[in-house]
Design a protein around this motif. Structure first.
Motif, PDB file in Angstrom:
ATOM      1  N   VAL A   8     -77.476 -22.216 -75.245  1.00 38.04           N
ATOM      2  CA  VAL A   8     -76.118 -21.369 -75.237  1.00 38.04           C
ATOM      3  C   VAL A   8     -75.946 -20.443 -76.399  1.00 38.04           C
ATOM      4  O   VAL A   8     -75.464 -19.372 -76.183  1.00 38.04           O
ATOM      5  CB  VAL A   8     -74.893 -22.491 -74.890  1.00 38.04           C
ATOM      6  N   ILE A   9     -76.252 -21.307 -77.498  1.00 39.71           N
ATOM      7  CA  ILE A   9     -75.998 -20.563 -78.634  1.00 39.71           C
ATOM      8  C   ILE A   9     -77.028 -19.185 -78.555  1.00 39.71           C
ATOM      9  O   ILE A   9     -76.574 -17.992 -79.061  1.00 39.71           O
ATOM     10  CB  ILE A   9     -76.375 -21.186 -79.923  1.00 39.71           C
ATOM     11  N   ARG A  10     -78.172 -19.291 -78.071  1.00 35.67           N
ATOM     12  CA  ARG A  10     -79.124 -18.293 -78.138  1.00 35.67           C
ATOM     13  C   ARG A  10     -78.443 -17.102 -77.157  1.00 35.67           C
ATOM     14  O   ARG A  10     -78.656 -15.907 -77.406  1.00 35.67           O
ATOM     15  CB  ARG A  10     -80.700 -18.611 -77.766  1.00 35.67           C
ATOM     16  N   THR A  11     -78.103 -17.581 -75.978  1.00 38.18           N
ATOM     17  CA  THR A  11     -77.612 -16.818 -74.935  1.00 38.18           C
ATOM     18  C   THR A  11     -76.223 -16.059 -75.736  1.00 38.18           C
ATOM     19  O   THR A  11     -76.194 -14.691 -75.509  1.00 38.18           O
ATOM     20  CB  THR A  11     -77.298 -17.652 -73.695  1.00 38.18           C
ATOM     21  N   LEU A  12     -75.362 -16.736 -76.309  1.00 38.96           N
ATOM     22  CA  LEU A  12     -74.277 -16.204 -76.872  1.00 38.96           C
ATOM     23  C   LEU A  12     -74.598 -15.187 -77.943  1.00 38.96           C
ATOM     24  O   LEU A  12     -74.216 -14.006 -77.898  1.00 38.96           O
ATOM     25  CB  LEU A  12     -73.364 -17.229 -77.591  1.00 38.96           C
ATOM     26  N   GLU A  13     -75.774 -15.419 -78.839  1.00 36.47           N
ATOM     27  CA  GLU A  13     -76.086 -14.444 -79.823  1.00 36.47           C
ATOM     28  C   GLU A  13     -76.660 -13.259 -79.050  1.00 36.47           C
ATOM     29  O   GLU A  13     -76.202 -12.084 -79.590  1.00 36.47           O
ATOM     30  CB  GLU A  13     -77.148 -15.333 -80.721  1.00 36.47           C
ATOM     31  N   ALA A  14     -77.461 -13.376 -78.032  1.00 37.35           N
ATOM     32  CA  ALA A  14     -77.886 -12.470 -77.129  1.00 37.35           C
ATOM     33  C   ALA A  14     -76.975 -11.498 -76.681  1.00 37.35           C
ATOM     34  O   ALA A  14     -76.822 -10.121 -76.649  1.00 37.35           O
ATOM     35  CB  ALA A  14     -79.025 -12.768 -76.010  1.00 37.35           C
ATOM     36  N   ASN A  15     -75.765 -12.359 -75.916  1.00 37.16           N
ATOM     37  CA  ASN A  15     -74.698 -11.631 -75.253  1.00 37.16           C
ATOM     38  C   ASN A  15     -73.893 -10.771 -76.735  1.00 37.16           C
ATOM     39  O   ASN A  15     -73.209  -9.804 -76.330  1.00 37.16           O
ATOM     40  CB  ASN A  15     -73.878 -12.465 -74.774  1.00 37.16           C
ATOM     41  N   LEU A  16     -73.793 -11.606 -77.480  1.00 34.02           N
ATOM     42  CA  LEU A  16     -72.965 -10.978 -78.771  1.00 34.02           C
ATOM     43  C   LEU A  16     -73.586  -9.676 -79.154  1.00 34.02           C
ATOM     44  O   LEU A  16     -72.948  -8.494 -79.234  1.00 34.02           O
ATOM     45  CB  LEU A  16     -72.912 -12.075 -79.931  1.00 34.02           C
ATOM     46  N   THR A  17     -75.009  -9.610 -79.284  1.00 34.44           N
ATOM     47  CA  THR A  17     -75.582  -8.457 -79.701  1.00 34.44           C
ATOM     48  C   THR A  17     -75.411  -7.525 -78.708  1.00 34.44           C
ATOM     49  O   THR A  17     -75.365  -5.983 -78.679  1.00 34.44           O
ATOM     50  CB  THR A  17     -77.231  -8.829 -79.584  1.00 34.44           C
ATOM     51  N   ASP A  18     -75.582  -7.866 -77.287  1.00 34.79           N
ATOM     52  CA  ASP A  18     -75.092  -6.961 -76.189  1.00 34.79           C
ATOM     53  C   ASP A  18     -73.828  -6.330 -76.121  1.00 34.79           C
ATOM     54  O   ASP A  18     -73.646  -4.954 -76.100  1.00 34.79           O
ATOM     55  CB  ASP A  18     -75.481  -7.461 -74.761  1.00 34.79           C
ATOM     56  N   VAL A  19     -72.909  -7.385 -76.627  1.00 31.15           N
ATOM     57  CA  VAL A  19     -71.437  -6.894 -76.621  1.00 31.15           C
ATOM     58  C   VAL A  19     -71.328  -5.944 -77.710  1.00 31.15           C
ATOM     59  O   VAL A  19     -70.873  -4.983 -77.706  1.00 31.15           O
ATOM     60  CB  VAL A  19     -70.581  -8.102 -76.884  1.00 31.15           C
ATOM     61  N   GLN A  20     -72.036  -6.332 -78.743  1.00 31.10           N
ATOM     62  CA  GLN A  20     -71.831  -5.347 -80.084  1.00 31.10           C
ATOM     63  C   GLN A  20     -72.258  -3.972 -79.484  1.00 31.10           C
ATOM     64  O   GLN A  20     -71.704  -2.892 -80.049  1.00 31.10           O
ATOM     65  CB  GLN A  20     -72.522  -5.925 -81.242  1.00 31.10           C
ATOM     66  N   GLU A  21     -73.495  -3.919 -79.118  1.00 29.74           N
ATOM     67  CA  GLU A  21     -74.240  -2.766 -78.687  1.00 29.74           C
ATOM     68  C   GLU A  21     -73.271  -1.976 -77.660  1.00 29.74           C
ATOM     69  O   GLU A  21     -72.989  -0.701 -77.777  1.00 29.74           O
ATOM     70  CB  GLU A  21     -75.474  -3.132 -77.982  1.00 29.74           C
ATOM     71  N   GLU A  22     -72.815  -2.843 -76.590  1.00 31.47           N
ATOM     72  CA  GLU A  22     -72.117  -2.068 -75.759  1.00 31.47           C
ATOM     73  C   GLU A  22     -70.514  -1.656 -76.194  1.00 31.47           C
ATOM     74  O   GLU A  22     -70.136  -0.659 -75.937  1.00 31.47           O
ATOM     75  CB  GLU A  22     -71.413  -3.036 -74.726  1.00 31.47           C
ATOM     76  N   ALA A  23     -70.095  -2.589 -77.040  1.00 34.11           N
ATOM     77  CA  ALA A  23     -68.804  -1.988 -77.817  1.00 34.11           C
ATOM     78  C   ALA A  23     -69.039  -0.799 -78.744  1.00 34.11           C
ATOM     79  O   ALA A  23     -68.157   0.407 -78.720  1.00 34.11           O
ATOM     80  CB  ALA A  23     -68.129  -3.060 -78.664  1.00 34.11           C
ATOM     81  N   TRP A  24     -70.094  -0.805 -79.302  1.00 33.67           N
ATOM     82  CA  TRP A  24     -70.513   0.380 -80.309  1.00 33.67           C
ATOM     83  C   TRP A  24     -70.750   1.655 -79.287  1.00 33.67           C
ATOM     84  O   TRP A  24     -70.233   2.644 -79.604  1.00 33.67           O
ATOM     85  CB  TRP A  24     -71.767   0.195 -80.980  1.00 33.67           C
ATOM     86  N   ARG A  25     -71.276   1.312 -78.264  1.00 31.94           N
ATOM     87  CA  ARG A  25     -71.549   2.622 -77.151  1.00 31.94           C
ATOM     88  C   ARG A  25     -70.181   3.042 -76.468  1.00 31.94           C
ATOM     89  O   ARG A  25     -69.922   4.213 -76.523  1.00 31.94           O
ATOM     90  CB  ARG A  25     -72.688   2.025 -76.118  1.00 31.94           C
ATOM     91  N   LYS A  26     -69.386   2.170 -76.306  1.00 30.14           N
ATOM     92  CA  LYS A  26     -68.113   2.372 -75.562  1.00 30.14           C
ATOM     93  C   LYS A  26     -67.327   2.956 -76.637  1.00 30.14           C
ATOM     94  O   LYS A  26     -66.604   4.176 -75.978  1.00 30.14           O
ATOM     95  CB  LYS A  26     -67.632   1.213 -74.936  1.00 30.14           C
ATOM     96  N   PHE A  27     -67.156   2.375 -77.749  1.00 30.81           N
ATOM     97  CA  PHE A  27     -66.391   3.042 -78.861  1.00 30.81           C
ATOM     98  C   PHE A  27     -66.881   4.794 -78.998  1.00 30.81           C
ATOM     99  O   PHE A  27     -65.880   5.452 -79.138  1.00 30.81           O
ATOM    100  CB  PHE A  27     -66.033   2.451 -80.099  1.00 30.81           C
ATOM    101  N   SER A  28     -68.105   4.881 -79.067  1.00 32.30           N
ATOM    102  CA  SER A  28     -68.621   5.991 -79.079  1.00 32.30           C
ATOM    103  C   SER A  28     -68.216   7.130 -78.042  1.00 32.30           C
ATOM    104  O   SER A  28     -68.106   8.355 -78.146  1.00 32.30           O
ATOM    105  CB  SER A  28     -70.100   5.939 -79.448  1.00 32.30           C
TER     106      SER A  28
END
Length: 289
Positions: A150-170
């Motif tokens: 779960v932690i690894r999944t969350l870390e991966a999701n967090l990475t995806d969320v961070q990337e998505e957030a950066w992309r969306k904010f952009s």
């Protein structure tokens, strides 16, 4: 007092006239006062010898003299009794000792058996505890492995969320209460607006709360939202297929009225209410992700 008799004897040595014959010694016991013999022989020496004689018993004391090494019957009986008593005491002591040793042996064996039973019971309890702890450890290991996944999944999701957030904010998206919102700067009809939101990774906005509606209405424009009654008149659904109850959100006065086939819904500003509109009209849109 008894006295021993003493007998004296004379020993006379004689020599015969015949020189060719042997000399003979003749000893003869006579009275103490005899000095010469009648055969005309010469006396050479006189030897007096004391002979030991057994003492005669005193006629006055008729009690028989006991043997110096002989016990009386009474003494012998006492000694036998004492000896028998000693043997009995020895036998009794031996019996008591054997009984005590037997009891001690039985007590020792019983104590050892009890201790062995206690040790066996404790061992079984420890084995049961070890088994239970092993099962718990295995369960914890499984939980740990799942948590790790779960932690690894969350870390991966967090990475995806961070990337998505950066992309969306952009790309101009706004974040509110767990969701991203995109307010377009170009106008399209309702169908193209819906497809454009899907292309951007979202959908036309679905309003779930008054707070969300207030956040959107503050933008001061009229925007297409993901609500329509195209499939069945006066029965509204969100773009995800969820049924919409017209009483849950405020409408513009006398709306929806379906005037000239108005099947799509906009949120109007500054009225901050919902209104139905013709789907081919060009409007701004709000996408949600």
């Amino acid at each position: 007092m008894q006295m021993s008799d003493v007998t004296y004897s004379d020993v006379t040595f004689t020599k015969k006239d015949d020189a060719g014959q042997k000399q003979e010694d003749k000893a003869e016991q006579t009275q103490a006062d005899s000095k010469h013999v009648d055969d005309g022989t010469a006396v050479y020496s006189e030897v007096k010898t004391r002979k030991h004689c057994t003492a005669k018993p005193d006629p006055v004391d008729s009690t028989p003299t006991p043997h110096p090494y002989q016990d009386s019957p009474t003494t012998l009986s006492v000694r036998c009794t004492v000896l028998l008593l000693c043997l009995c005491l020895l036998l009794l002591a031996t019996t008591v000792t054997m009984a005590v040793l037997y009891v001690l042996k039985e007590v020792t064996n019983s104590d050892i058996t009890q201790r062995l039973d206690n040790a066996t019971a404790i061992t079984r309890i420890l084995e049961a505890n070890i088994t239970d702890l092993t099962q718990r450890l295995e369960s914890l290991q499984v939980s740990y492995d799942n948590a790790t996944v779960v932690i690894r999944t969350l870390e991966a999701n967090l990475t995806d969320v961070q990337e998505e957030a950066w992309r969306k904010f952009s790309d101009g998206w706004k974040y509110f209460n767990g969701s991203y919102y995109y307010f377009s700067t170009d106008e399209m009809n309702w169908t193209d607006s819906r497809d454009a939101c899907v292309t951007m990774g979202g959908h036309l906005v679905i309003l779930n709360s008054q707070a969300e509606m207030d956040f959107i209405k503050d933008k001061g424009q009229m925007f297409w939202i993901g609500l329509t009654d195209i499939e069945e008149e006066d029965t509204f659904h969100w773009v995800d297929g969820t049924f919409f109850n017209k009483t849950t959100l405020p409408w513009l006065k006398n709306q929806p009225d379906n005037w000239e086939d108005e099947d799509c819904v906009v949120i109007s500003s500054p009225e901050k209410t919902l209104n139905d509109a013709k789907c081919h009209e060009q409007r701004y849109r709000i996408c949600e992700s």
